[in-house]
Scaffold this motif. Structure first.
Motif, short mmCIF file in Angstrom:
data_model
loop_
_atom_site.label_atom_id
_atom_site.label_comp_id
_atom_site.label_asym_id
_atom_site.label_seq_id
_atom_site.Cartn_x
_atom_site.Cartn_y
_atom_site.Cartn_z
N GLY A 131 6.70 -60.73 25.20
CA GLY A 131 7.88 -60.27 25.94
C GLY A 131 8.95 -61.34 26.01
N ALA A 132 8.53 -62.60 26.28
CA ALA A 132 9.48 -63.70 26.36
C ALA A 132 10.17 -63.94 25.02
CB ALA A 132 8.78 -64.96 26.84
N LEU A 133 9.39 -63.92 23.94
CA LEU A 133 9.97 -64.14 22.61
C LEU A 133 10.96 -63.04 22.24
CD1 LEU A 133 6.84 -65.38 20.63
CD2 LEU A 133 8.80 -66.74 21.39
N LEU A 134 10.62 -61.79 22.56
CA LEU A 134 11.53 -60.69 22.30
C LEU A 134 12.81 -60.84 23.12
CD1 LEU A 134 9.04 -57.67 22.18
CD2 LEU A 134 10.23 -58.74 20.25
N GLY A 135 12.68 -61.27 24.37
CA GLY A 135 13.86 -61.48 25.21
C GLY A 135 14.76 -62.58 24.67
N LEU A 136 14.15 -63.69 24.23
CA LEU A 136 14.93 -64.79 23.66
C LEU A 136 15.62 -64.36 22.36
CD1 LEU A 136 12.43 -67.72 24.27
CD2 LEU A 136 14.62 -67.37 25.42
N ALA A 137 14.90 -63.59 21.54
CA ALA A 137 15.50 -63.11 20.29
C ALA A 137 16.68 -62.19 20.57
CB ALA A 137 14.44 -62.39 19.45
N ALA A 138 16.50 -61.30 21.55
CA ALA A 138 17.60 -60.39 21.92
C ALA A 138 18.79 -61.18 22.45
CB ALA A 138 17.11 -59.39 22.96
N ALA A 139 18.52 -62.25 23.20
CA ALA A 139 19.60 -63.07 23.75
C ALA A 139 20.40 -63.74 22.63
CB ALA A 139 19.03 -64.13 24.69
#
Length: 317
Positions: free
Chosen positions: A152-160
């Protein structure tokens, strides 16, 4: 995964916008030749955050249970302190962030040389990186489901990163003032849950009195640690594990969103309630005191420097 996704998105976008301001200003000055130095600092900051995460994750395996709980509790308290400080710092300094960053670039170009620009890139990202690492580590310890939380954190960072790039190119319109206000409120609630979990760690380590120490009140009928008002202040405030299993999806959702656990001590509940009441009140008051008189503009620009000035103009929360 949802909770860590939102944290990665919020913190990642904050860092992306800061880097965007620096890159755009160097482009406007015609000094893209020094961009590698800035990116070197950003890379060092990312490496530091990853290194801290690795040390916390793999170093804990060599510790005793008590040491793990004690260190976990103290680091969770540090994460709560950093998140709380960052929320209010952004409320106060958001409007002048662009001018402050540009001033640092000016001084680095005229006085500091190579290492000054590396330092600006490093400092601009390291703060968010360390804060995110500590917060995510605390949440992984709390949830006990590292793969989903980290994904979830990696997906959030990628989206950012994607959203930050689109904003810089003028390809997306986003009301950053509203975005940071909502995610700031979410972080207040998340930090309250992390604080409650920190108290549990410290109680399990024996650093604070609780159900795991001699201070625990005992139920005269069952012989177990008391639950409810009779257990105040060092016993269990409630125990609904019979209705909500600690390892169930409902328990994970409630813990990720509002910091609720099926069984909590009185110290946990008190810490959570006081934190939410005090910090939540100050956060809402800060939003109201900085509410613009007119509707805040959406972020959209064809010019790079205009697009990245939005977090300061809109008073990022």
């Amino acid at each position: 995964m949802l909770a860590t996704f939102l944290i990665g998105l919020r913190e990642g976008l904050e860092a992306a916008l800061v880097v965007g301001i620096l890159v755009a200003y160097l482009g406007r000055l015609g000094r893209r030749d020094v961009l590698p130095r800035l990116w070197a600092g950003v890379g060092l900051a990312v490496a530091l955050a990853l290194g801290i995460g690795a040390v916390l994750t793999f170093g804990s395996y060599e510790l005793t249970f008590v040491a793990q709980e004690l260190i976990g509790g103290l680091l969770s308290l540090l994460a709560v302190a950093m998140v709380t400080w960052m929320i209010f710092w952004m409320q106060k300094a958001g409007r002048t962030m662009k001018a402050t960053l540009e001033g640092g670039i000016d001084r680095a170009l005229t006085q500091g040389g190579l290492w000054a620009l590396v330092a600006i890139g490093f400092v601009s990202v390291a703060r968010e990186g360390i804060e995110t690492t500590l917060l995510l580590w605390s949440m992984v310890q709390s949830f006990g489901d590292a793969p989903s939380a980290l994904l979830g954190a990696l997906l959030g960072l990628a989206a950012a990163v994607v959203i930050g790039a689109l904003i810089a190119r003028g390809a997306v319109r986003l009301d950053l003032r509203r975005f940071f206000a909502w995610t700031g409120g979410f972080l207040v609630i998340v930090a309250g849950g992390v604080l409650a979990y920190a108290f549990m760690d410290l109680q399990e380590a024996g650093a604070l009195p609780g159900p795991f120490t001699a201070a625990a009140p005992i139920d005269a009928v069952t012989g177990a640690v008391a639950v409810g008002w009779q257990a105040f202040p060092f016993g269990w405030a409630f125990d609904v594990t019979s209705a909500i299993a600690p390892d169930s999806a409902w328990a994970a959702i409630l813990q990720a969103t509002v910091g609720f656990m099926p069984r909590m001590t009185w110290l946990q509940v008190t810490a959570w309630a006081v934190y939410i009441a005090v910090v939540g009140f100050l956060f809402v008051r800060g939003l109201r005191s900085r509410r613009p008189s007119a509707s805040a503009p959406l972020v959209s620009s064809n010019a790079a420097d205009a697009s990245v000035s939005s977090p300061t103009q809109q008073g990022a929360a």
